[in-house]
Design a protein around this motif. Structure first.
Motif, PDB file in Angstrom:
ATOM      1  N   ASP A   1      11.197 -20.349  36.521  1.00 52.69           N
ATOM      2  CA  ASP A   1      11.819 -19.935  37.770  1.00 52.69           C
ATOM      3  C   ASP A   1      13.141 -20.650  38.012  1.00 52.69           C
ATOM      4  OD1 ASP A   1      11.498 -18.566  40.538  1.00 52.69           O
ATOM      5  OD2 ASP A   1      11.830 -20.672  41.056  1.00 52.69           O
ATOM      6  N   GLN A   2      13.191 -21.957  37.705  1.00 51.91           N
ATOM      7  CA  GLN A   2      14.358 -22.777  38.009  1.00 51.91           C
ATOM      8  C   GLN A   2      15.267 -23.006  36.796  1.00 51.91           C
ATOM      9  OE1 GLN A   2      15.254 -24.086  41.141  1.00 51.91           O
ATOM     10  NE2 GLN A   2      13.732 -22.583  41.772  1.00 51.91           N
ATOM     11  N   LYS A   3      14.919 -22.367  35.674  1.00 52.81           N
ATOM     12  CA  LYS A   3      15.726 -22.482  34.448  1.00 52.81           C
ATOM     13  C   LYS A   3      15.838 -23.927  33.968  1.00 52.81           C
ATOM     14  CE  LYS A   3      18.450 -18.255  35.025  1.00 52.81           C
ATOM     15  NZ  LYS A   3      17.587 -17.674  36.068  1.00 52.81           N
ATOM     16  N   VAL A   4      14.676 -24.561  33.825  1.00 60.71           N
ATOM     17  CA  VAL A   4      14.579 -25.914  33.280  1.00 60.71           C
ATOM     18  C   VAL A   4      13.817 -25.813  31.962  1.00 60.71           C
ATOM     19  CG1 VAL A   4      13.730 -28.261  33.634  1.00 60.71           C
ATOM     20  CG2 VAL A   4      14.580 -26.932  35.581  1.00 60.71           C
ATOM     21  N   GLY A   5      14.490 -26.061  30.854  1.00 57.56           N
ATOM     22  CA  GLY A   5      13.875 -25.904  29.545  1.00 57.56           C
ATOM     23  C   GLY A   5      12.953 -27.060  29.201  1.00 57.56           C
ATOM     24  N   ALA A   6      11.857 -26.748  28.549  1.00 58.81           N
ATOM     25  CA  ALA A   6      10.913 -27.776  28.119  1.00 58.81           C
ATOM     26  C   ALA A   6      11.384 -28.415  26.822  1.00 58.81           C
ATOM     27  CB  ALA A   6       9.519 -27.194  27.932  1.00 58.81           C
ATOM     28  N   VAL A   7      11.507 -29.738  26.864  1.00 60.71           N
ATOM     29  CA  VAL A   7      11.731 -30.546  25.666  1.00 60.71           C
ATOM     30  C   VAL A   7      10.386 -31.223  25.430  1.00 60.71           C
ATOM     31  CG1 VAL A   7      13.017 -32.464  24.666  1.00 60.71           C
ATOM     32  CG2 VAL A   7      14.167 -30.874  26.229  1.00 60.71           C
TER      33      VAL A   7
ATOM     34  N   ARG B   1      26.614 -35.610  29.627  1.00 63.54           N
ATOM     35  CA  ARG B   1      27.049 -34.220  29.758  1.00 63.54           C
ATOM     36  C   ARG B   1      26.017 -33.336  30.453  1.00 63.54           C
ATOM     37  NH1 ARG B   1      30.667 -33.260  24.217  1.00 63.54           N
ATOM     38  NH2 ARG B   1      32.333 -34.694  24.906  1.00 63.54           N
ATOM     39  N   TYR B   2      24.738 -33.560  30.162  1.00 65.13           N
ATOM     40  CA  TYR B   2      23.669 -32.806  30.818  1.00 65.13           C
ATOM     41  C   TYR B   2      22.570 -33.785  31.214  1.00 65.13           C
ATOM     42  CZ  TYR B   2      25.962 -28.712  28.799  1.00 65.13           C
ATOM     43  OH  TYR B   2      26.885 -27.751  28.457  1.00 65.13           O
ATOM     44  N   ILE B   3      21.809 -33.409  32.230  1.00 59.73           N
ATOM     45  CA  ILE B   3      20.744 -34.294  32.700  1.00 59.73           C
ATOM     46  C   ILE B   3      19.391 -33.591  32.671  1.00 59.73           C
ATOM     47  CG2 ILE B   3      22.206 -35.777  34.104  1.00 59.73           C
ATOM     48  CD1 ILE B   3      21.361 -34.136  36.564  1.00 59.73           C
ATOM     49  N   GLY B   4      18.365 -34.406  32.502  1.00 58.68           N
ATOM     50  CA  GLY B   4      17.002 -33.903  32.509  1.00 58.68           C
ATOM     51  C   GLY B   4      16.064 -34.950  33.087  1.00 58.68           C
ATOM     52  N   ALA B   5      14.834 -34.565  33.236  1.00 61.74           N
ATOM     53  CA  ALA B   5      13.784 -35.460  33.708  1.00 61.74           C
ATOM     54  C   ALA B   5      12.693 -35.497  32.653  1.00 61.74           C
ATOM     55  CB  ALA B   5      13.236 -34.980  35.048  1.00 61.74           C
ATOM     56  N   SER B   6      11.762 -36.403  32.825  1.00 64.29           N
ATOM     57  CA  SER B   6      10.631 -36.490  31.906  1.00 64.29           C
ATOM     58  C   SER B   6       9.419 -36.995  32.675  1.00 64.29           C
ATOM     59  CB  SER B   6      10.951 -37.439  30.740  1.00 64.29           C
ATOM     60  OG  SER B   6       9.886 -37.482  29.806  1.00 64.29           O
ATOM     61  N   ASN B   7       8.288 -36.369  32.440  1.00 62.57           N
ATOM     62  CA  ASN B   7       7.015 -36.802  33.024  1.00 62.57           C
ATOM     63  C   ASN B   7       6.989 -36.681  34.549  1.00 62.57           C
ATOM     64  OD1 ASN B   7       6.067 -37.669  30.366  1.00 62.57           O
ATOM     65  ND2 ASN B   7       7.507 -39.358  30.604  1.00 62.57           N
ATOM     66  N   PHE B   8       7.749 -35.749  35.100  1.00 63.11           N
ATOM     67  CA  PHE B   8       7.724 -35.488  36.532  1.00 63.11           C
ATOM     68  C   PHE B   8       6.576 -34.528  36.853  1.00 63.11           C
ATOM     69  CE2 PHE B   8      12.155 -36.368  38.500  1.00 63.11           C
ATOM     70  CZ  PHE B   8      12.305 -37.522  37.763  1.00 63.11           C
ATOM     71  N   SER B   9       6.046 -34.621  38.046  1.00 63.11           N
ATOM     72  CA  SER B   9       5.151 -33.576  38.533  1.00 63.11           C
ATOM     73  C   SER B   9       6.015 -32.440  39.072  1.00 63.11           C
ATOM     74  CB  SER B   9       4.238 -34.115  39.634  1.00 63.11           C
ATOM     75  OG  SER B   9       4.999 -34.489  40.767  1.00 63.11           O
ATOM     76  N   GLY B  10       5.385 -31.326  39.403  1.00 61.89           N
ATOM     77  CA  GLY B  10       6.149 -30.178  39.861  1.00 61.89           C
ATOM     78  C   GLY B  10       6.957 -30.452  41.114  1.00 61.89           C
TER      79      GLY B  10
ATOM     80  N   PHE C   1      19.065 -30.738  36.915  1.00 60.64           N
ATOM     81  CA  PHE C   1      18.305 -30.940  35.693  1.00 60.64           C
ATOM     82  C   PHE C   1      18.229 -29.615  34.930  1.00 60.64           C
ATOM     83  CE2 PHE C   1      15.811 -34.326  38.167  1.00 60.64           C
ATOM     84  CZ  PHE C   1      16.578 -35.357  37.653  1.00 60.64           C
ATOM     85  N   VAL C   2      18.532 -29.669  33.635  1.00 60.41           N
ATOM     86  CA  VAL C   2      18.411 -28.466  32.797  1.00 60.41           C
ATOM     87  C   VAL C   2      17.264 -28.606  31.815  1.00 60.41           C
ATOM     88  CG1 VAL C   2      20.855 -27.902  33.013  1.00 60.41           C
ATOM     89  CG2 VAL C   2      20.081 -29.324  31.087  1.00 60.41           C
ATOM     90  N   ALA C   3      16.645 -29.801  31.781  1.00 64.14           N
ATOM     91  CA  ALA C   3      15.562 -30.047  30.820  1.00 64.14           C
ATOM     92  C   ALA C   3      14.481 -30.893  31.466  1.00 64.14           C
ATOM     93  CB  ALA C   3      16.108 -30.767  29.589  1.00 64.14           C
ATOM     94  N   HIS C   4      13.262 -30.668  31.027  1.00 60.98           N
ATOM     95  CA  HIS C   4      12.144 -31.519  31.421  1.00 60.98           C
ATOM     96  C   HIS C   4      11.399 -31.894  30.143  1.00 60.98           C
ATOM     97  CE1 HIS C   4       8.100 -32.211  33.650  1.00 60.98           C
ATOM     98  NE2 HIS C   4       8.824 -33.308  33.624  1.00 60.98           N
ATOM     99  N   GLN C   5      11.468 -33.157  29.775  1.00 59.75           N
ATOM    100  CA  GLN C   5      10.766 -33.608  28.575  1.00 59.75           C
ATOM    101  C   GLN C   5       9.319 -33.897  28.973  1.00 59.75           C
ATOM    102  OE1 GLN C   5      11.114 -36.899  24.968  1.00 59.75           O
ATOM    103  NE2 GLN C   5      12.959 -36.078  25.914  1.00 59.75           N
ATOM    104  N   ALA C   6       8.430 -33.043  28.496  1.00 59.05           N
ATOM    105  CA  ALA C   6       7.047 -33.056  28.973  1.00 59.05           C
ATOM    106  C   ALA C   6       6.063 -33.042  27.807  1.00 59.05           C
ATOM    107  CB  ALA C   6       6.789 -31.843  29.866  1.00 59.05           C
ATOM    108  N   TYR C   7       4.891 -33.595  28.056  1.00 56.42           N
ATOM    109  CA  TYR C   7       3.815 -33.532  27.064  1.00 56.42           C
ATOM    110  C   TYR C   7       3.193 -32.140  27.091  1.00 56.42           C
ATOM    111  CZ  TYR C   7      -0.737 -34.116  24.874  1.00 56.42           C
ATOM    112  OH  TYR C   7      -1.841 -33.954  24.072  1.00 56.42           O
TER     113      TYR C   7
ATOM    114  N   ASP D   1      24.783 -36.603  25.178  1.00 57.19           N
ATOM    115  CA  ASP D   1      24.704 -35.159  25.433  1.00 57.19           C
ATOM    116  C   ASP D   1      23.663 -34.817  26.495  1.00 57.19           C
ATOM    117  OD1 ASP D   1      26.547 -33.958  23.258  1.00 57.19           O
ATOM    118  OD2 ASP D   1      25.325 -35.416  22.183  1.00 57.19           O
ATOM    119  N   LEU D   2      22.480 -35.423  26.400  1.00 54.17           N
ATOM    120  CA  LEU D   2      21.419 -35.165  27.373  1.00 54.17           C
ATOM    121  C   LEU D   2      20.806 -36.496  27.774  1.00 54.17           C
ATOM    122  CD1 LEU D   2      19.433 -33.309  28.931  1.00 54.17           C
ATOM    123  CD2 LEU D   2      18.041 -33.222  26.841  1.00 54.17           C
ATOM    124  N   TYR D   3      20.939 -36.837  29.054  1.00 56.39           N
ATOM    125  CA  TYR D   3      20.343 -38.068  29.555  1.00 56.39           C
ATOM    126  C   TYR D   3      19.198 -37.701  30.484  1.00 56.39           C
ATOM    127  CZ  TYR D   3      19.831 -42.858  31.131  1.00 56.39           C
ATOM    128  OH  TYR D   3      19.322 -44.110  31.375  1.00 56.39           O
ATOM    129  N   GLN D   4      18.021 -38.294  30.212  1.00 55.01           N
ATOM    130  CA  GLN D   4      16.819 -37.933  30.959  1.00 55.01           C
ATOM    131  C   GLN D   4      16.214 -39.151  31.657  1.00 55.01           C
ATOM    132  OE1 GLN D   4      14.810 -35.079  27.699  1.00 55.01           O
ATOM    133  NE2 GLN D   4      16.079 -36.742  26.971  1.00 55.01           N
TER     134      GLN D   4
END
Length: 344
Positions: A205-211, A154-163, A181-187, A124-127
């Motif tokens: 601003d970019q509609k990227v939800g925090a996971v 189905r959906y993609i995200g990133a994790s631990n990226f800088s801005g 990317f619709v998600a950013h898995q962040a600390y 469902d979500l690959y990051q």
């Protein structure tokens, strides 16, 4: 269980996600410290989660060398249509020169291997677990788009990226009409608020939800650590290997935050972890919190973080206790709050 939109996508996710880093264990020192949940107990945790409306489960290909995904796959067997699976790839997962990163070669192999371990034909979500500066952004984003078109994710995200990492990928995808990317898995936690300075306004601003990963501050907000009370032996917060690789927090700062949480715990009758989680759920851009649980007791306790809200006064008290001086240019921007207000 409340559900929220995942960033700018049409997918709704529960506000709590069960992280499966505790599944597997094995010989790796870090994952061994997290937990060694096997299939029977993992299945029980999934049962409890689903009963509570928690339908999303997060893993990664490196957790316990793939055993986490294997155990999750067995725990959800026969009810794939009732759950959302998120997992991650990019970090080294083999000895070969191409067993790492986000190249077309590495990502296709990583996704196929995760699908096999999870016992499913789609994720469902690959990051992306981290930023790969060695692979061109066009290769990364085109590969992810191809994997979506192939029906594997189905959906993609990133994790631990800088801005700038995140914005570069978003801009390329938008320019070339690719999946974004619709998600950013962040600390993000009450003792780790760096996310707020750049990634939060970018996400809004970019509609990227925090996971949010490690919402309890790398086990520092479990209620087991207080002023003059070291973490009990045998817990994650007492394991040196675990502490060394996680975010560093000054002891006095931690005690100050926990003191404020304890005051609110006395007012609400809630626990330290429940208050810390509830505070995060009221922050802008947050879609879901990834909670961990070694056993049924921990899972049920964390589920107690939803269904109620801290008062504005209690939130303000926690904000003040956990506030730290920002780095440049954010301290400068704070002097012009009329044009750079805090995200809401």
């Amino acid at each position: 269980m409340e559900y929220r939109q995942l960033g700018g996508s049409g997918l709704k996710v529960p506000i709590l996600t069960l992280g499966t880093g505790t599944f597997g264990g094995g010989d790796h020192q870090l994952f061994k410290a997290w937990g060694n949940t096997g299939v029977p107990e993992a299945t029980r945790l999934v049962d409890i989660a689903l009963e509570a409306g928690l339908t999303m489960f997060d893993s990664a290909d490196i957790y316990s060398e793939g055993r986490s995904e294997e155990i999750l796959g067995k725990a959800i067997a026969g009810r794939r249509d009732k759950v959302l699976i998120s997992t991650k790839g990019t970090f080294r997962n083999g000895d070969g020169p191409n067993d790492v990163g986000s190249s077309r070669h590495a990502l296709i192999r990583a996704v196929d291997a995760s699908l096999k371990r999870l016992g499913t034909d789609y994720i469902d979500l690959y990051q992306l677990h981290g930023y790969d500066a060695q692979t061109p952004v066009e290769e990364v984003m085109n590969t992810l788009d191809d994997l979506i078109r192939a029906g594997k994710i189905r959906y993609i995200g990133a994790s631990n990226f800088s801005g700038w990492h995140l914005q570069k990928a978003l801009s390329f995808a938008e320019k070339h009409n690719l999946a974004r990317f619709v998600a950013h898995q962040a600390y993000y936690s009450l003792v780790g608020r760096d996310y707020e300075w750049e990634l939060m306004p970018l996400g809004l601003d970019q509609k990227v939800g925090a996971v949010v990963w490690s919402p309890l501050g790398w086990a520092k907000l479990t209620g087991k650590i207080r002023r003059g009370q070291p973490a009990p032996e045998g817990t994650r917060s007492s394991d040196k290997t675990n502490l060394d690789v996680g975010p560093q927090v000054d002891d006095e700062y931690l005690y100050k935050v926990v003191d404020a949480i304890d005051e609110i715990a006395a007012e609400t009758g809630k626990t330290v972890p429940q208050i810390a989680l509830n505070w995060l759920l009221q922050r802008p851009s947050v879609s879901t919190l990834v909670i961990g649980a070694r056993n049924e007791e921990q899972l049920r306790a964390n589920l107690g973080a939803v269904g109620w809200n801290l008062t504005p006064e209690q939130v303000a008290k926690l904000d003040e206790a956990s506030k730290l001086p920002p780095i440049y240019p954010y301290w400068h921007q704070l002097g012009f709050s009329e044009r750079n207000p805090f995200p809401v």
